[in-house]
Scaffold this motif. Structure first.
Motif, PDB file in Angstrom:
ATOM      1  N   ALA A  17       0.755  -0.785   0.253  1.00  0.00           N
ATOM      2  CA  ALA A  17      -0.182   0.160  -0.231  1.00  0.00           C
ATOM      3  C   ALA A  17       0.769   1.026  -0.147  1.00  0.00           C
ATOM      4  CB  ALA A  17      -0.839   0.016   1.091  1.00  0.00           C
ATOM      5  N   ALA A  18       1.895   1.261   0.597  1.00  0.00           N
ATOM      6  CA  ALA A  18       2.921   2.553   0.914  1.00  0.00           C
ATOM      7  C   ALA A  18       3.418   2.815  -0.648  1.00  0.00           C
ATOM      8  CB  ALA A  18       3.805   2.741   1.563  1.00  0.00           C
ATOM      9  N   ALA A  19       4.261   0.995  -1.038  1.00  0.00           N
ATOM     10  CA  ALA A  19       4.102   1.658  -2.451  1.00  0.00           C
ATOM     11  C   ALA A  19       3.365   2.480  -3.600  1.00  0.00           C
ATOM     12  CB  ALA A  19       5.192   0.393  -2.878  1.00  0.00           C
ATOM     13  N   ALA A  20       1.914   1.598  -3.934  1.00  0.00           N
ATOM     14  CA  ALA A  20       1.505   2.554  -4.236  1.00  0.00           C
ATOM     15  C   ALA A  20       1.050   3.735  -3.972  1.00  0.00           C
ATOM     16  CB  ALA A  20       0.003   1.484  -4.087  1.00  0.00           C
ATOM     17  N   ALA A  21       0.396   4.617  -3.021  1.00  0.00           N
ATOM     18  CA  ALA A  21       1.275   5.511  -2.422  1.00  0.00           C
ATOM     19  C   ALA A  21       2.001   6.546  -2.993  1.00  0.00           C
ATOM     20  CB  ALA A  21       0.514   5.556  -1.187  1.00  0.00           C
ATOM     21  N   LEU A  22       3.132   5.581  -3.338  1.00  0.00           N
ATOM     22  CA  LEU A  22       4.054   6.498  -3.531  1.00  0.00           C
ATOM     23  C   LEU A  22       5.028   6.054  -4.515  1.00  0.00           C
ATOM     24  CD1 LEU A  22       5.653   7.207   0.333  1.00  0.00           C
ATOM     25  CD2 LEU A  22       4.574   8.431  -1.420  1.00  0.00           C
ATOM     26  N   PRO A  23       4.593   5.881  -5.591  1.00  0.00           N
ATOM     27  CA  PRO A  23       4.793   4.953  -6.543  1.00  0.00           C
ATOM     28  C   PRO A  23       6.109   5.393  -7.609  1.00  0.00           C
ATOM     29  CG  PRO A  23       2.921   6.858  -7.499  1.00  0.00           C
ATOM     30  CD  PRO A  23       3.147   6.848  -6.050  1.00  0.00           C
ATOM     31  N   ARG A  24       6.629   6.736  -6.873  1.00  0.00           N
ATOM     32  CA  ARG A  24       8.238   6.798  -7.693  1.00  0.00           C
ATOM     33  C   ARG A  24       9.536   6.557  -6.816  1.00  0.00           C
ATOM     34  NH1 ARG A  24       8.999  12.711  -9.641  1.00  0.00           N
ATOM     35  NH2 ARG A  24      11.029  11.772  -9.732  1.00  0.00           N
ATOM     36  N   ALA A  25       8.692   6.415  -5.527  1.00  0.00           N
ATOM     37  CA  ALA A  25       9.590   5.217  -4.424  1.00  0.00           C
ATOM     38  C   ALA A  25       9.962   4.753  -4.338  1.00  0.00           C
ATOM     39  CB  ALA A  25       9.132   5.551  -3.016  1.00  0.00           C
ATOM     40  N   GLU A  26      11.346   4.455  -3.744  1.00  0.00           N
ATOM     41  CA  GLU A  26      12.568   3.048  -3.615  1.00  0.00           C
ATOM     42  C   GLU A  26      12.030   2.406  -2.984  1.00  0.00           C
ATOM     43  OE1 GLU A  26      16.222   3.288  -4.641  1.00  0.00           O
ATOM     44  OE2 GLU A  26      16.147   4.968  -5.657  1.00  0.00           O
ATOM     45  N   SER A  27      12.168   1.158  -2.239  1.00  0.00           N
ATOM     46  CA  SER A  27      11.901  -0.021  -1.305  1.00  0.00           C
ATOM     47  C   SER A  27      13.871  -0.693  -0.910  1.00  0.00           C
ATOM     48  CB  SER A  27      10.208  -0.272  -1.120  1.00  0.00           C
ATOM     49  OG  SER A  27      10.360  -0.754  -2.321  1.00  0.00           O
ATOM     50  N   HIS A  28      13.030  -0.841   0.438  1.00  0.00           N
ATOM     51  CA  HIS A  28      14.163  -1.797   0.927  1.00  0.00           C
ATOM     52  C   HIS A  28      13.917  -2.281   1.585  1.00  0.00           C
ATOM     53  CE1 HIS A  28      18.158  -3.835   1.042  1.00  0.00           C
ATOM     54  NE2 HIS A  28      17.903  -3.975   2.974  1.00  0.00           N
ATOM     55  N   VAL A  29      13.977  -3.654   1.806  1.00  0.00           N
ATOM     56  CA  VAL A  29      13.409  -4.882   2.714  1.00  0.00           C
ATOM     57  C   VAL A  29      14.669  -5.701   4.006  1.00  0.00           C
ATOM     58  CG1 VAL A  29      11.546  -6.397   3.564  1.00  0.00           C
ATOM     59  CG2 VAL A  29      11.392  -4.832   1.722  1.00  0.00           C
ATOM     60  N   PHE A  30      14.502  -5.044   4.588  1.00  0.00           N
ATOM     61  CA  PHE A  30      15.431  -5.548   6.080  1.00  0.00           C
ATOM     62  C   PHE A  30      15.220  -6.776   6.546  1.00  0.00           C
ATOM     63  CE2 PHE A  30      16.425  -1.143   5.863  1.00  0.00           C
ATOM     64  CZ  PHE A  30      17.842  -1.108   5.531  1.00  0.00           C
ATOM     65  N   ALA A  31      15.996  -8.052   6.363  1.00  0.00           N
ATOM     66  CA  ALA A  31      15.608  -9.377   6.490  1.00  0.00           C
ATOM     67  C   ALA A  31      15.731  -9.954   8.297  1.00  0.00           C
ATOM     68  CB  ALA A  31      16.338 -10.201   5.891  1.00  0.00           C
ATOM     69  N   LYS A  32      14.997  -9.891   8.959  1.00  0.00           N
ATOM     70  CA  LYS A  32      14.396 -10.596  10.013  1.00  0.00           C
ATOM     71  C   LYS A  32      14.932  -9.318  10.947  1.00  0.00           C
ATOM     72  CE  LYS A  32      16.663 -15.139   9.175  1.00  0.00           C
ATOM     73  NZ  LYS A  32      18.401 -16.098   9.398  1.00  0.00           N
ATOM     74  N   THR A  33      14.403  -7.965  10.808  1.00  0.00           N
ATOM     75  CA  THR A  33      13.661  -6.827  11.203  1.00  0.00           C
ATOM     76  C   THR A  33      13.091  -6.058  11.208  1.00  0.00           C
ATOM     77  OG1 THR A  33      16.334  -6.454   9.736  1.00  0.00           O
ATOM     78  CG2 THR A  33      14.718  -4.689  10.795  1.00  0.00           C
ATOM     79  N   GLY A  34      12.820  -5.658  13.166  1.00  0.00           N
ATOM     80  CA  GLY A  34      12.143  -4.944  12.795  1.00  0.00           C
ATOM     81  C   GLY A  34      11.302  -3.943  12.542  1.00  0.00           C
ATOM     82  N   HIS A  35      11.323  -2.915  13.940  1.00  0.00           N
ATOM     83  CA  HIS A  35      10.749  -1.703  13.129  1.00  0.00           C
ATOM     84  C   HIS A  35      11.827  -0.288  12.944  1.00  0.00           C
ATOM     85  CE1 HIS A  35       7.651   1.628  13.226  1.00  0.00           C
ATOM     86  NE2 HIS A  35       8.014   2.273  13.824  1.00  0.00           N
ATOM     87  N   MET A  36      12.702  -0.518  13.259  1.00  0.00           N
ATOM     88  CA  MET A  36      14.140  -0.187  13.661  1.00  0.00           C
ATOM     89  C   MET A  36      15.359  -0.252  12.722  1.00  0.00           C
ATOM     90  SD  MET A  36      13.584   1.459  17.365  1.00  0.00           S
ATOM     91  CE  MET A  36      13.258   3.759  17.085  1.00  0.00           C
ATOM     92  N   PRO A  37      15.689  -0.587  11.867  1.00  0.00           N
ATOM     93  CA  PRO A  37      16.095  -1.312  10.840  1.00  0.00           C
ATOM     94  C   PRO A  37      17.566  -0.127  11.250  1.00  0.00           C
ATOM     95  CG  PRO A  37      14.555   0.288   9.337  1.00  0.00           C
ATOM     96  CD  PRO A  37      14.291  -0.083  10.532  1.00  0.00           C
ATOM     97  N   GLN A  38      17.703   1.078  10.967  1.00  0.00           N
ATOM     98  CA  GLN A  38      18.202   1.807  10.619  1.00  0.00           C
ATOM     99  C   GLN A  38      19.070   1.849  12.743  1.00  0.00           C
ATOM    100  OE1 GLN A  38      15.335   3.207  11.327  1.00  0.00           O
ATOM    101  NE2 GLN A  38      15.651   4.514  13.317  1.00  0.00           N
ATOM    102  N   ILE A  39      18.888   1.365  13.810  1.00  0.00           N
ATOM    103  CA  ILE A  39      19.625   0.515  14.614  1.00  0.00           C
ATOM    104  C   ILE A  39      19.683  -0.532  14.265  1.00  0.00           C
ATOM    105  CG2 ILE A  39      19.014   0.449  17.444  1.00  0.00           C
ATOM    106  CD1 ILE A  39      17.386   2.777  17.428  1.00  0.00           C
ATOM    107  N   GLU A  40      18.539  -1.419  14.308  1.00  0.00           N
ATOM    108  CA  GLU A  40      18.642  -3.248  14.832  1.00  0.00           C
ATOM    109  C   GLU A  40      20.245  -3.797  13.163  1.00  0.00           C
ATOM    110  OE1 GLU A  40      15.454  -5.298  14.679  1.00  0.00           O
ATOM    111  OE2 GLU A  40      14.525  -3.380  14.216  1.00  0.00           O
ATOM    112  N   ARG A  41      20.352  -2.744  12.289  1.00  0.00           N
ATOM    113  CA  ARG A  41      20.934  -3.419  11.034  1.00  0.00           C
ATOM    114  C   ARG A  41      21.920  -2.259  10.944  1.00  0.00           C
ATOM    115  NH1 ARG A  41      20.726  -8.421  11.624  1.00  0.00           N
ATOM    116  NH2 ARG A  41      19.043  -8.998  10.546  1.00  0.00           N
ATOM    117  N   PRO A  42      22.237  -1.178  11.885  1.00  0.00           N
ATOM    118  CA  PRO A  42      23.485   0.166  11.090  1.00  0.00           C
ATOM    119  C   PRO A  42      24.648   0.536  10.467  1.00  0.00           C
ATOM    120  CG  PRO A  42      23.963  -0.977  13.199  1.00  0.00           C
ATOM    121  CD  PRO A  42      22.778  -1.967  12.346  1.00  0.00           C
TER     122      PRO A  42
END
Length: 65
Positions: A17-42
């Motif tokens: 849904a987020a990608a549909a709302a922001l069609p020009r945005a890029e995305s990256h999914v972090f495996a085995k990661t919760g809500h804070m990838p910047q802290i969990e996988r710095p």
């Protein structure tokens, strides 16, 4: 957009849904990661952001010439 596949606050299933709302945005999914990838996988987070900023900066230089 960055997302953790184990995010319990904004579940991974919301990414579509987020990608549909922001069609020009890029995305990256972090495996085995919760809500804070910047802290969990710095290191991985920093690499993703660095790559994005390098590409955006290069694109701006090309279009401004």
């Amino acid at each position: 957009m960055v997302w953790g596949d184990h995010d319990h606050i904004l579940p991974f299933s919301h990414l579509e849904a987020a990608a549909a709302a922001l069609p020009r945005a890029e995305s990256h999914v972090f495996a085995k990661t919760g809500h804070m990838p910047q802290i969990e996988r710095p290191d991985e987070f920093a690499a993703v952001v660095e790559d994005f900023l390098t590409r955006v900066s290069a694109d701006r230089q090309v279009t401004s010439i």
